[in-house]
Scaffold this active site. Structure first.
Site, PDB file in Angstrom:
ATOM      1  N   ASP A  94     113.993  86.181  44.231  1.00  0.00           N
ATOM      2  CA  ASP A  94     114.577  85.068  44.820  1.00  0.00           C
ATOM      3  C   ASP A  94     114.784  83.793  44.033  1.00  0.00           C
ATOM      4  OD1 ASP A  94     111.563  85.653  44.990  1.00  0.00           O
ATOM      5  OD2 ASP A  94     111.499  83.492  45.861  1.00  0.00           O
ATOM      6  N   LEU A 151     106.179  98.536  42.269  1.00  0.00           N
ATOM      7  CA  LEU A 151     107.511  98.756  42.722  1.00  0.00           C
ATOM      8  C   LEU A 151     108.052 100.262  42.215  1.00  0.00           C
ATOM      9  CD1 LEU A 151     110.041  98.585  44.778  1.00  0.00           C
ATOM     10  CD2 LEU A 151     111.090  97.336  43.011  1.00  0.00           C
ATOM     11  N   TYR A 206     111.351  81.955  34.220  1.00  0.00           N
ATOM     12  CA  TYR A 206     111.371  82.966  34.975  1.00  0.00           C
ATOM     13  C   TYR A 206     112.650  83.283  35.509  1.00  0.00           C
ATOM     14  CZ  TYR A 206     110.458  87.191  37.795  1.00  0.00           C
ATOM     15  OH  TYR A 206     110.540  88.125  38.796  1.00  0.00           O
TER      16      TYR A 206
END
Length: 300
Positions: A110, A20, A133
């Site tokens: 998410d 990214l 996480y």
């Protein structure tokens, strides 16, 4: 980074060597040729070093945090190390942005949601991570909200793929050369998202934030629509000229992993309207564009 032209916007991109981060650097430059972009890789900047972050952020207008501990399974066995980056490190970065008066766009996940919903998660829905996480990433989100209530933006994304680094789509296409059939999970729902499309959206959000046109807080940076991993793999094969019937459906319980995965990772996009931006494109359209752009050379 050289001297910026007078009035030019100064951007700092952390994690600039990743899938990214590399796309964000390119997107900012494409959107504004006069922008001065500092691309900081993991080797350049350690999120666990508060003093280094203070020095790095100073003089910048916008910081895009694309740096993270991304080993989801590894976080289960070393949650403290993962949270030192995804939680404490983000707090240090937010504090540096507060000191410098910089806008922070923090990329989250998410996985802060429990994954048991039946309809898309809204930006303000209750969180509830099911793995280490997710807990670390949620700590980072809370730090941004606490320290940068007016200039902190959390952008949750999911199921990223792109030209750089390991990702599901590239892996499936690579395996097509050595496997006649592939069993892929068909009972987890999410939103496959092209890293380049997300990078463009982060750039748009940063520019809107600087213009005072985007309220701070949480946004969902995922493609529209939804798909299972099985559906994504089939689409990738089809668009790459491969037989999609080589992909066979299976269930998540056939792939036991250290970290529990959310079964439902579909995010709602209502808040983009507050920033004057539409939701991101449908996942299938994004995948078609990625394949057409040659993101996966020779179908692998």
């Amino acid at each position: 980074m050289g001297d910026a032209p007078t009035g030019a916007t100064r951007w700092l991109v952390t994690g600039a060597g990743g899938m990214l981060g590399r796309e964000v650097v390119a997107a900012v430059t494409a959107a504004d040729a006069s922008a001065a972009v500092t691309a900081a890789t993991r080797a350049d900047l350690d999120l666990t070093d508060p003093e280094a972050l203070l020095a790095a952020v100073r003089g910048h207008d916008v910081v895009v945090n694309a740096a993270a501990w991304t080993d989801v399974d590894g976080a289960e066995s070393d949650e403290a190390a993962a949270t030192a980056v995804n939680g404490d490190g983000v707090r240090h970065l937010a504090a540096a942005c507060a000191a410098a008066g910089a806008v922070l766009l923090h990329v989250s996940t998410d996985y802060v949601f429990p994954g048991d919903a039946k309809e898309p998660y809204r930006e303000d829905d209750p969180t509830g991570p099911v793995n280490a996480y997710g807990r670390g990433k949620l700590a980072g989100e809370r730090a941004v909200a606490e320290l940068l209530p007016e200039t902190g933006y959390t952008v949750r994304t999911a199921w990223l793929y792109g030209a750089h680094g390991r990702n599901f789509v590239a892996t499936m296409l690579k395996l097509s050369a050595t496997h006649e059939t592939l069993d892929v999970v068909d009972d987890q729902l999410g939103q496959p998202t092209w890293a380049r499309a997300l990078a463009v959206r982060l750039t748009e959000l940063g520019r809107a934030a600087l213009a005072g046109e985007a309220p701070a807080g949480a946004y969902h940076g995922t493609a529209s629509g939804q798909a299972t991993w099985y559906e994504l793999a089939r689409a990738a094969f089809e668009l790459s000229g491969l037989d999609p019937d080589r992909i066979r459906p299976t269930t998540a319980d056939k792939f036991v992993r250290p970290a529990k995965r959310p079964a439902y990772s579909v995010l709602g996009h209502d808040r983009w309207s507050a920033a004057g931006l539409p939701p991101m494109a449908d996942w299938r359209a994004e995948l078609e564009a990625a394949v057409a752009a040659g993101v996966f050379p020779s179908g692998a």
